[in-house]
Scaffold this motif. Structure first.
Motif, short mmCIF file in Angstrom:
data_model
loop_
_atom_site.label_atom_id
_atom_site.label_comp_id
_atom_site.label_asym_id
_atom_site.label_seq_id
_atom_site.Cartn_x
_atom_site.Cartn_y
_atom_site.Cartn_z
N GLU A 21 0.86 -1.17 0.00
CA GLU A 21 0.00 0.00 0.00
C GLU A 21 0.91 1.24 0.00
O GLU A 21 2.04 1.19 0.49
N LYS A 22 0.41 2.33 -0.54
CA LYS A 22 1.21 3.55 -0.69
C LYS A 22 1.83 4.03 0.63
O LYS A 22 3.02 4.39 0.64
N PRO A 23 1.12 4.04 1.76
CA PRO A 23 1.76 4.50 3.01
C PRO A 23 2.97 3.64 3.40
O PRO A 23 3.98 4.18 3.87
N PHE A 24 2.89 2.34 3.21
CA PHE A 24 4.04 1.48 3.51
C PHE A 24 5.19 1.77 2.55
O PHE A 24 6.35 1.85 2.96
N TYR A 25 4.87 1.92 1.27
CA TYR A 25 5.89 2.22 0.28
C TYR A 25 6.57 3.56 0.59
O TYR A 25 7.81 3.67 0.56
N ASP A 26 5.78 4.57 0.90
CA ASP A 26 6.33 5.90 1.20
C ASP A 26 7.27 5.84 2.40
O ASP A 26 8.34 6.45 2.39
N ASP A 27 6.88 5.10 3.45
CA ASP A 27 7.75 4.97 4.62
C ASP A 27 9.01 4.18 4.29
O ASP A 27 10.09 4.50 4.78
N LEU A 28 8.88 3.17 3.46
CA LEU A 28 10.04 2.39 3.06
C LEU A 28 11.04 3.27 2.31
O LEU A 28 12.26 3.21 2.57
N VAL A 29 10.56 4.12 1.42
CA VAL A 29 11.42 5.06 0.69
C VAL A 29 12.09 6.01 1.67
O VAL A 29 13.30 6.28 1.57
N ALA A 30 11.34 6.51 2.66
CA ALA A 30 11.90 7.42 3.65
C ALA A 30 12.97 6.74 4.51
O ALA A 30 14.00 7.34 4.83
N LEU A 65 6.71 -1.39 10.07
CA LEU A 65 6.03 -1.34 11.36
C LEU A 65 7.03 -1.32 12.51
O LEU A 65 6.93 -0.50 13.43
N GLU A 66 8.02 -2.21 12.46
CA GLU A 66 9.04 -2.25 13.51
C GLU A 66 9.83 -0.95 13.57
O GLU A 66 10.16 -0.46 14.65
N SER A 67 10.14 -0.39 12.41
CA SER A 67 10.85 0.90 12.38
C SER A 67 10.02 1.99 13.02
O SER A 67 10.54 2.84 13.76
N ALA A 68 8.73 1.99 12.74
CA ALA A 68 7.84 3.00 13.33
C ALA A 68 7.76 2.83 14.84
O ALA A 68 7.78 3.81 15.59
N ARG A 70 10.06 1.67 16.77
CA ARG A 70 11.33 2.13 17.34
C ARG A 70 11.51 3.63 17.16
O ARG A 70 12.46 4.21 17.69
N GLY A 71 10.66 4.24 16.36
CA GLY A 71 10.78 5.68 16.11
C GLY A 71 11.88 6.00 15.12
O GLY A 71 12.38 7.12 15.08
N THR A 72 12.25 5.02 14.27
CA THR A 72 13.33 5.23 13.32
C THR A 72 12.87 5.25 11.88
O THR A 72 13.67 5.19 10.97
N SER A 73 11.56 5.32 11.67
CA SER A 73 11.06 5.20 10.29
C SER A 73 11.30 6.45 9.46
O SER A 73 11.41 6.37 8.25
N LEU A 74 11.38 7.60 10.09
CA LEU A 74 11.56 8.81 9.30
C LEU A 74 12.68 9.66 9.86
O LEU A 74 13.09 9.58 10.93
#
Length: 74
Positions: A21-30, A65-68, A70-74
């Protein structure tokens, strides 16, 4: 809910695809940008470490999800 989009990537010399889904893709890119990796390199890293009974798309969602958490997704 965001529509699922299929994307292709080359990992270790072979083409594969994943659907996110776009939100997952966008976070992966970030995440890739924050880690100064190409998206393909990050996908390859997740692919290398995922359990073999988990498909790549699911592994990528869990990674985001795990990155989010941990607070490291962005």
């Amino acid at each position: 809910m965001s529509a699922v989009e299929k994307r292709s990537v080359t990992i270790r010399g072979h083409r594969t695809s994943y659907s996110l889904e776009k939100p997952f893709y966008d976070d992966l890119v970030a995440i890739a940008a924050a880690r100064q990796l190409t998206l393909a390199a990050l996908v390859a890293e997740v692919d290398e470490t995922r359990p073999r009974d988990t498909n790549l798309s699911s592994a990528l969602r869990l990674y985001v999800l795990e990155s989010a958490k941990r607070g490291t997704s962005l």
